[in-house]
Design an enzyme around this catalytic site. Structure first.
Site, short mmCIF file in Angstrom:
data_model
loop_
_atom_site.label_atom_id
_atom_site.label_comp_id
_atom_site.label_asym_id
_atom_site.label_seq_id
_atom_site.Cartn_x
_atom_site.Cartn_y
_atom_site.Cartn_z
N THR A 43 28.67 48.94 30.15
CA THR A 43 27.48 48.19 30.58
C THR A 43 26.99 48.87 31.86
O THR A 43 27.49 49.92 32.23
CB THR A 43 27.82 46.70 30.84
OG1 THR A 43 28.92 46.66 31.73
CG2 THR A 43 28.13 45.98 29.55
N ILE A 67 35.82 44.09 25.49
CA ILE A 67 37.13 43.41 25.48
C ILE A 67 37.09 42.10 24.70
O ILE A 67 38.13 41.55 24.37
CB ILE A 67 37.71 43.16 26.90
CG1 ILE A 67 36.75 42.34 27.77
CG2 ILE A 67 38.09 44.47 27.58
CD1 ILE A 67 37.41 41.78 29.03
N THR A 130 40.72 38.96 42.41
CA THR A 130 39.95 39.15 43.64
C THR A 130 40.34 38.12 44.69
O THR A 130 40.73 36.99 44.36
CB THR A 130 38.44 39.01 43.31
OG1 THR A 130 37.71 38.88 44.54
CG2 THR A 130 38.15 37.80 42.46
N ASP A 131 40.15 38.48 45.96
CA ASP A 131 40.36 37.52 47.06
C ASP A 131 39.39 36.34 46.95
O ASP A 131 39.63 35.28 47.52
CB ASP A 131 40.19 38.21 48.43
CG ASP A 131 38.83 38.87 48.64
OD1 ASP A 131 38.03 38.96 47.68
OD2 ASP A 131 38.57 39.33 49.77
N GLU A 132 38.30 36.54 46.20
CA GLU A 132 37.27 35.49 46.15
C GLU A 132 37.75 34.22 45.45
O GLU A 132 37.13 33.17 45.58
CB GLU A 132 36.01 36.03 45.48
CG GLU A 132 35.53 37.29 46.16
CD GLU A 132 34.06 37.56 46.02
OE1 GLU A 132 33.33 36.65 45.60
OE2 GLU A 132 33.65 38.68 46.35
N TYR A 154 30.93 33.95 39.72
CA TYR A 154 31.81 35.11 39.59
C TYR A 154 33.25 34.71 39.91
O TYR A 154 34.16 34.91 39.10
CB TYR A 154 31.36 36.25 40.53
CG TYR A 154 32.44 37.27 40.76
CD1 TYR A 154 32.94 38.03 39.70
CD2 TYR A 154 33.01 37.45 42.02
CE1 TYR A 154 33.96 38.94 39.91
CE2 TYR A 154 34.03 38.37 42.23
CZ TYR A 154 34.50 39.11 41.17
OH TYR A 154 35.52 40.00 41.37
N LYS A 158 36.74 34.39 37.56
CA LYS A 158 37.96 35.14 37.83
C LYS A 158 39.16 34.20 38.00
O LYS A 158 40.27 34.50 37.57
CB LYS A 158 37.80 36.03 39.07
CG LYS A 158 36.83 37.17 38.89
CD LYS A 158 37.25 38.18 37.84
CE LYS A 158 38.31 39.12 38.33
NZ LYS A 158 38.59 40.20 37.33
N ARG A 218 34.52 40.41 56.16
CA ARG A 218 35.25 40.97 55.03
C ARG A 218 36.27 41.97 55.56
O ARG A 218 36.21 42.40 56.71
CB ARG A 218 34.30 41.71 54.07
CG ARG A 218 33.23 40.84 53.41
CD ARG A 218 33.85 39.93 52.37
NE ARG A 218 32.84 39.20 51.60
CZ ARG A 218 32.36 37.99 51.91
NH1 ARG A 218 32.77 37.37 53.01
NH2 ARG A 218 31.50 37.39 51.11
N PRO A 278 23.03 32.11 48.66
CA PRO A 278 23.36 30.68 48.55
C PRO A 278 24.88 30.52 48.40
O PRO A 278 25.51 31.26 47.64
CB PRO A 278 22.67 30.22 47.26
CG PRO A 278 21.89 31.38 46.74
CD PRO A 278 22.23 32.60 47.53
P1 TYD Z 1 29.41 42.46 48.64
O1 TYD Z 1 29.59 43.93 48.75
O2 TYD Z 1 28.42 41.93 47.67
O3 TYD Z 1 30.85 41.87 48.35
P2 TYD Z 1 31.38 40.32 48.25
O4 TYD Z 1 31.87 40.26 46.86
O5 TYD Z 1 32.42 40.21 49.30
O6 TYD Z 1 30.26 39.40 48.49
O7 TYD Z 1 29.06 41.87 50.07
C1 TYD Z 1 29.87 42.11 51.20
C2 TYD Z 1 29.28 41.29 52.36
O8 TYD Z 1 27.98 41.81 52.69
C3 TYD Z 1 29.06 39.83 52.01
O9 TYD Z 1 29.36 39.03 53.15
C4 TYD Z 1 27.60 39.74 51.67
C5 TYD Z 1 26.98 40.82 52.54
N1 TYD Z 1 25.79 41.46 51.94
C6 TYD Z 1 24.62 41.56 52.69
O10 TYD Z 1 24.53 41.10 53.84
N2 TYD Z 1 23.53 42.18 52.11
C7 TYD Z 1 23.56 42.68 50.85
O11 TYD Z 1 22.53 43.21 50.39
C8 TYD Z 1 24.77 42.59 50.10
C9 TYD Z 1 24.86 43.13 48.70
C10 TYD Z 1 25.87 41.96 50.69
#
Ligand code: TYD
Length: 346
Positions: A43, A67, A130-132, A154, A158, A218, A278
């Site tokens: 994809t 899968i 994932t940590d999420e 998401y 997971k 992060r 959000p």
């Molecule tokens: P991301 O790489 O999407 O990973 P995660 O799965 O942890 O959300 O985002 C990392 C961090 O950066 C997250 O706190 C959201 C922020 N972010 C922005 O501020 N701007 C962006 O355009 C994106 C994609 C993420």
């Protein structure tokens, strides 16, 4: 790398993606007698270019498949010693725009793999998570036995997958393992995630969209360190257990963007603050001492991780330019178009 448990043929689901392809490339080096079958639906984020470095290896084969397709997956898994599943829809912002495909691939797809793995009696089934799944972590760090409190489609998908994985351990004795990684960066990451998006936008002198005030925290793990952790858990982890994979340095979005702009010699004015995601999880923080007790040590600290990543994108412009000029543009417009136009007018 570890040789305790010989896993000579590994099916790597989602092996054309970012972390999966790093694992596939490294596995052949770390285990000189092993072979890998990479399965991927290709994809938008799966890309055979990520596997070019092992294309000529007689120990590698690629099978295009979904899968969720039991008929195709079962015979492949029947020949394997182990399954490592990277296949997933992974981007939080996309899951908020359109959750359905996340549930299909990330939950139903995992159940299909588990069913086939159980039938085949594989020696190990490792689910890359994932940590999420822990949700926002206000303070301290999260050990593996903390409750799962996912907060977006998401991470909910997971977490659902993990619970299914553990149920196959409890009910059927399938030797499963789960890894929960923090944010991972490095070569071949699709430029929708913050780090490759910021690097490639900066290289094009385009604005870096920062959500809210850019204070979300992060940790960033280098992709080869993440792959090595998965290899260690696969061979030496205790079946039925989860292992966190993390890094020490807390990095806010503004710090990340600033470091990238400084490395590239670009002005900080390229940072543009746009409306927040959000339900943004403002902080993740993993306690990964359990993995360290298995013997994992990362090779890359945060500075080294970011420098290596920036250097790779500078050297592989054709790789990311092809992606950014294709179908990705439509998503980018949908996700950022109005917000960036508004920020520019201010
Ligand atoms: P991301 O790489 O999407 O990973 P995660 O799965 O942890 O959300 O985002 C990392 C961090 O950066 C997250 O706190 C959201 C922020 N972010 C922005 O501020 N701007 C962006 O355009 C994106 C994609 C993420």
């Amino acid at each position: 790398m570890t040789q305790e448990l010989p896993l000579d043929h590994v099916v790597i689901a989602g092996g054309a993606g970012f972390i999966g392809s790093a694992f596939a490339r490294n596995y052949l080096t770390w285990h000189p007698n092993a072979r890998v079958t990479v399965v991927d639906k290709l994809t938008y984020a799966g890309n055979l270019e990520n596997l070019v470095p092992i294309d000529d290896s007689p120990r590698y084969r690629f099978v295009p498949a979904d899968i969720c397709d039991y008929e195709t997956m079962a015979p492949l898994i029947a020949e394997a010693d182990a399954v490592v599943n990277f296949a997933a829809e992974t981007h939080v912002d996309r899951s908020i725009l359109d959750p359905d495909v996340f549930v299909r691939t990330n939950v139903l797809g995992v159940n299909t793999l588990l069913r086939a793995a159980k039938e085949a009696g594989v020696k190990r089934f490792l689910q890359v998570s994932t940590d999420e799944v822990y949700g926002h972590v206000g303070e301290g760090s999260t050990p593996e036995n903390a409750p799962l409190k996912p907060r977006n489609p998401y991470s909910a998908s997971k977490a659902g997958a993990e619970l299914l994985v553990f149920s196959y351990f409890t009910n059927f004795g399938l030797p499963v393992l789960v890894t929960r990684g923090e944010n991972t960066i490095g070569p071949y990451q699709y430029p929708e995630k913050a780090t490759p998006l910021f690097i490639t936008n900066a290289l094009e002198d385009k604005p870096l969209p920062i959500y809210g005030q850019g204070r979300a925290v992060r940790h960033y793990v280098y992709v080869d360190d993440h792959a090595a952790a998965i290899d260690l858990v696969l061979h030496q982890g205790v079946p039925g257990e989860a292992y966190n994979i993390g890094a020490d340095e807390e990095v806010t979005t503004v710090e990340l963007a600033t470091r990238i702009l400084d490395l590239l010699g670009k002005p900080h004015a390229l940072m543009q603050f746009v409306p927040d995601r959000p339900g943004h999880d403002y902080r993740y923080n993993l306690d990964f001492r359990k993995l360290e007790r298995l013997g994992w040590r990362r090779a890359y600290d945060f500075s080294h991780t970011l420098e290596a990543t920036v250097a790779w994108y500078m050297e592989h412009e054709s790789w990311w330019r092809r992606i950014k000029s294709g179908a990705y543009r439509e998503y980018y417009e949908r996700q950022y178009g109005k917000a960036l136009a508004r920020a520019e007018r201010k």
